[in-house]
Scaffold this motif. Sequence first.
Motif, PDB file in Angstrom:
ATOM      1  N   GLN A  56      -6.537  15.083  -3.449  1.00  0.00           N
ATOM      2  CA  GLN A  56      -5.516  14.252  -3.018  1.00  0.00           C
ATOM      3  C   GLN A  56      -4.203  14.435  -3.651  1.00  0.00           C
ATOM      4  O   GLN A  56      -4.115  14.264  -4.915  1.00  0.00           O
ATOM      5  N   GLN A  81      -0.142  12.740  -4.124  1.00  0.00           N
ATOM      6  CA  GLN A  81       0.704  11.593  -3.969  1.00  0.00           C
ATOM      7  C   GLN A  81       1.938  12.037  -4.399  1.00  0.00           C
ATOM      8  O   GLN A  81       2.171  12.717  -5.507  1.00  0.00           O
ATOM      9  N   VAL A 130       5.388  10.143  -5.576  1.00  0.00           N
ATOM     10  CA  VAL A 130       6.123   8.667  -5.904  1.00  0.00           C
ATOM     11  C   VAL A 130       7.551   8.684  -6.178  1.00  0.00           C
ATOM     12  O   VAL A 130       7.977   9.434  -6.984  1.00  0.00           O
ATOM     13  N   TYR A 133       3.600  16.973   2.105  1.00  0.00           N
ATOM     14  CA  TYR A 133       3.297  15.569   1.657  1.00  0.00           C
ATOM     15  C   TYR A 133       4.614  14.681   1.535  1.00  0.00           C
ATOM     16  O   TYR A 133       5.812  15.463   1.313  1.00  0.00           O
ATOM     17  N   GLN A 190       6.821   7.446  -0.115  1.00  0.00           N
ATOM     18  CA  GLN A 190       6.715   6.319   0.638  1.00  0.00           C
ATOM     19  C   GLN A 190       8.112   5.673   0.685  1.00  0.00           C
ATOM     20  O   GLN A 190       8.354   4.845   1.492  1.00  0.00           O
TER      21      GLN A 190
END
Length: 118
Positions: free
Chosen positions: A1, A3, A5, A107, A110
């Motif tokens: 996975q 991420q 940030v 990807y 946020q």
Amino acid sequence: QVQLVESGGGLVQAGGSLRLSCAASGRIFSVYRMGWYRQAPGKQRELVATIPSGGSTSYADSVKGRFTISRDNANNTVFLQMNSLKPEDTAVYYCNAEVLSNYRAMYWGQGTQVTVSS
């Protein structure tokens, strides 16, 4: 996975500067194109700047000469230096990266709020 940030957003007066960072982490074999997008209230998300793993950068006309995108390949991190900020730059800024993990995919981070006061 994988991420992404982001960090570095905030409130700044017109004419000021901010530097955004976005670090990719997780099961990563390779990071290809990285970029920054933004979305202002009531508007569609728009491309701000992109940087490939090798080659030249590209910018939206509205930020040319004021914003600079760069990357640290060793740390899978992309930066956006924003100078001479204007109130119309106010938006949520999103990091985007094309990553080879278990498979090759895009990807998103946020998002980080940038607010420029007049």
